[in-house]
Design a protein around this motif. Structure first.
Motif, PDB file in Angstrom:
ATOM      1  N   GLY A  13       0.774  -1.161  -0.066  1.00 46.26           N
ATOM      2  CA  GLY A  13      -0.045  -0.006   0.319  1.00 46.26           C
ATOM      3  C   GLY A  13       0.560   1.140   0.088  1.00 46.26           C
ATOM      4  O   GLY A  13       0.734   2.161   0.097  1.00 46.26           O
ATOM      5  N   ARG A  14       1.904   1.375   0.595  1.00 48.43           N
ATOM      6  CA  ARG A  14       3.012   2.714  -0.001  1.00 48.43           C
ATOM      7  C   ARG A  14       3.335   2.820  -1.314  1.00 48.43           C
ATOM      8  O   ARG A  14       3.666   2.122  -2.571  1.00 48.43           O
ATOM      9  N   LYS A  15       2.687   4.260  -1.554  1.00 48.49           N
ATOM     10  CA  LYS A  15       3.480   4.689  -3.157  1.00 48.49           C
ATOM     11  C   LYS A  15       5.134   4.565  -2.969  1.00 48.49           C
ATOM     12  O   LYS A  15       5.756   4.853  -2.250  1.00 48.49           O
ATOM     13  N   LYS A  16       4.954   4.579  -4.316  1.00 43.22           N
ATOM     14  CA  LYS A  16       6.232   4.741  -4.801  1.00 43.22           C
ATOM     15  C   LYS A  16       6.245   5.518  -6.061  1.00 43.22           C
ATOM     16  O   LYS A  16       5.586   6.217  -7.310  1.00 43.22           O
ATOM     17  N   ALA A  17       7.802   6.247  -6.114  1.00 45.74           N
ATOM     18  CA  ALA A  17       7.779   7.157  -7.318  1.00 45.74           C
ATOM     19  C   ALA A  17       9.325   7.629  -7.612  1.00 45.74           C
ATOM     20  O   ALA A  17      10.191   7.709  -7.141  1.00 45.74           O
ATOM     21  N   VAL A  18       9.064   7.877  -8.708  1.00 46.05           N
ATOM     22  CA  VAL A  18      10.223   8.053  -9.904  1.00 46.05           C
ATOM     23  C   VAL A  18      10.218   9.803 -10.526  1.00 46.05           C
ATOM     24  O   VAL A  18       9.253   9.767 -11.161  1.00 46.05           O
ATOM     25  N   ALA A  19      11.219  10.043 -10.386  1.00 46.45           N
ATOM     26  CA  ALA A  19      10.791  11.695 -11.255  1.00 46.45           C
ATOM     27  C   ALA A  19      12.518  11.853 -12.104  1.00 46.45           C
ATOM     28  O   ALA A  19      12.782  11.343 -11.740  1.00 46.45           O
ATOM     29  N   LEU A  20      11.945  12.811 -13.336  1.00 47.09           N
ATOM     30  CA  LEU A  20      12.589  11.975 -14.428  1.00 47.09           C
ATOM     31  C   LEU A  20      12.981  13.185 -14.875  1.00 47.09           C
ATOM     32  O   LEU A  20      11.979  14.641 -14.968  1.00 47.09           O
ATOM     33  N   ARG A  21      13.832  14.290 -15.945  1.00 48.93           N
ATOM     34  CA  ARG A  21      14.502  15.002 -15.945  1.00 48.93           C
ATOM     35  C   ARG A  21      14.803  14.462 -17.622  1.00 48.93           C
ATOM     36  O   ARG A  21      15.890  13.783 -17.803  1.00 48.93           O
ATOM     37  N   TYR A  22      14.404  15.744 -18.377  1.00 51.78           N
ATOM     38  CA  TYR A  22      14.543  15.134 -19.345  1.00 51.78           C
ATOM     39  C   TYR A  22      15.426  16.565 -20.452  1.00 51.78           C
ATOM     40  O   TYR A  22      14.153  17.397 -20.697  1.00 51.78           O
ATOM     41  N   ASP A  23      16.630  17.102 -20.401  1.00 50.56           N
ATOM     42  CA  ASP A  23      17.109  18.537 -21.349  1.00 50.56           C
ATOM     43  C   ASP A  23      17.472  17.841 -22.182  1.00 50.56           C
ATOM     44  O   ASP A  23      18.773  17.426 -22.040  1.00 50.56           O
ATOM     45  N   PRO A  30      16.526  10.552 -20.805  1.00 50.13           N
ATOM     46  CA  PRO A  30      15.482  10.665 -19.642  1.00 50.13           C
ATOM     47  C   PRO A  30      16.802  10.108 -18.025  1.00 50.13           C
ATOM     48  O   PRO A  30      17.359   9.125 -18.356  1.00 50.13           O
ATOM     49  N   VAL A  31      16.613  11.114 -17.342  1.00 52.97           N
ATOM     50  CA  VAL A  31      17.565  11.087 -16.096  1.00 52.97           C
ATOM     51  C   VAL A  31      16.577  10.559 -15.044  1.00 52.97           C
ATOM     52  O   VAL A  31      15.999  11.677 -14.642  1.00 52.97           O
ATOM     53  N   ALA A  32      16.479   9.611 -14.148  1.00 56.76           N
ATOM     54  CA  ALA A  32      16.302   9.012 -12.533  1.00 56.76           C
ATOM     55  C   ALA A  32      16.834  10.477 -11.788  1.00 56.76           C
ATOM     56  O   ALA A  32      17.470  10.212 -11.467  1.00 56.76           O
ATOM     57  N   VAL A  33      16.147  11.882 -11.083  1.00 56.36           N
ATOM     58  CA  VAL A  33      16.715  12.664 -10.749  1.00 56.36           C
ATOM     59  C   VAL A  33      15.874  12.729  -9.351  1.00 56.36           C
ATOM     60  O   VAL A  33      16.756  12.947  -8.206  1.00 56.36           O
ATOM     61  N   ALA A  34      14.643  11.861  -9.408  1.00 52.05           N
ATOM     62  CA  ALA A  34      14.248  11.739  -7.158  1.00 52.05           C
ATOM     63  C   ALA A  34      13.610  10.958  -7.449  1.00 52.05           C
ATOM     64  O   ALA A  34      12.881  10.292  -8.174  1.00 52.05           O
ATOM     65  N   LYS A  35      14.123   9.889  -6.703  1.00 55.20           N
ATOM     66  CA  LYS A  35      12.797   8.914  -5.852  1.00 55.20           C
ATOM     67  C   LYS A  35      12.584   8.165  -4.884  1.00 55.20           C
ATOM     68  O   LYS A  35      13.342   8.606  -4.061  1.00 55.20           O
ATOM     69  N   GLY A  36      11.388   7.789  -4.336  1.00 56.28           N
ATOM     70  CA  GLY A  36      11.197   7.767  -3.058  1.00 56.28           C
ATOM     71  C   GLY A  36      10.158   6.386  -2.814  1.00 56.28           C
ATOM     72  O   GLY A  36       9.496   6.187  -3.474  1.00 56.28           O
ATOM     73  N   LEU A  37      10.049   6.700  -1.949  1.00 59.73           N
ATOM     74  CA  LEU A  37       8.504   5.359  -0.944  1.00 59.73           C
ATOM     75  C   LEU A  37       8.274   5.630   0.223  1.00 59.73           C
ATOM     76  O   LEU A  37       8.847   6.187   1.092  1.00 59.73           O
TER      77      LEU A  37
END
Length: 98
Positions: A13-23, A30-37
């Motif tokens: 039930g815990r959320k998981k997220a990954v933030a991508l950057r693409y320049d 694209p590059v993973a710039v943040a992630k969390g649980l």
């Protein structure tokens, strides 16, 4: 993903997220710039919403992306899915500009 598992959540039930950057000027892909649980994932999502960053929920994709180290490019196996998401974001941004 099981039918009772909602996108972006682990089985517990815990959320998981990954933030991508693409320049396109500096990134080959694209590059993973943040992630969390859990609480960190919730905070990343809240910050994205607060700053108008588009959010896409896909539990299978976040599983693949969460295995990346920070500042690591996405794997070639994720190119097609991420390209589709980026295309959607670019189209959405263009419609807002009009």
């Amino acid at each position: 993903m099981s039918k009772d598992q909602s996108p972006g959540k682990k089985k517990d039930g815990r959320k998981k997220a990954v933030a991508l950057r693409y320049d396109k000027e500096r990134d080959a892909s694209p590059v993973a710039v943040a992630k969390g649980l859990g609480k960190l994932a919730e905070r990343l999502i809240a910050l994205a919403k607060e700053h108008g960053v588009p959010i896409h929920e896909d539990a299978d994709l976040v599983e693949v992306l969460s295995r990346l180290n920070l500042n690591e490019e996405i794997p070639p196996s994720a190119y097609v899915v991420v390209a589709e998401i980026l295309a959607f974001i670019y189209r959405t941004n263009e419609s807002y500009k009009r």
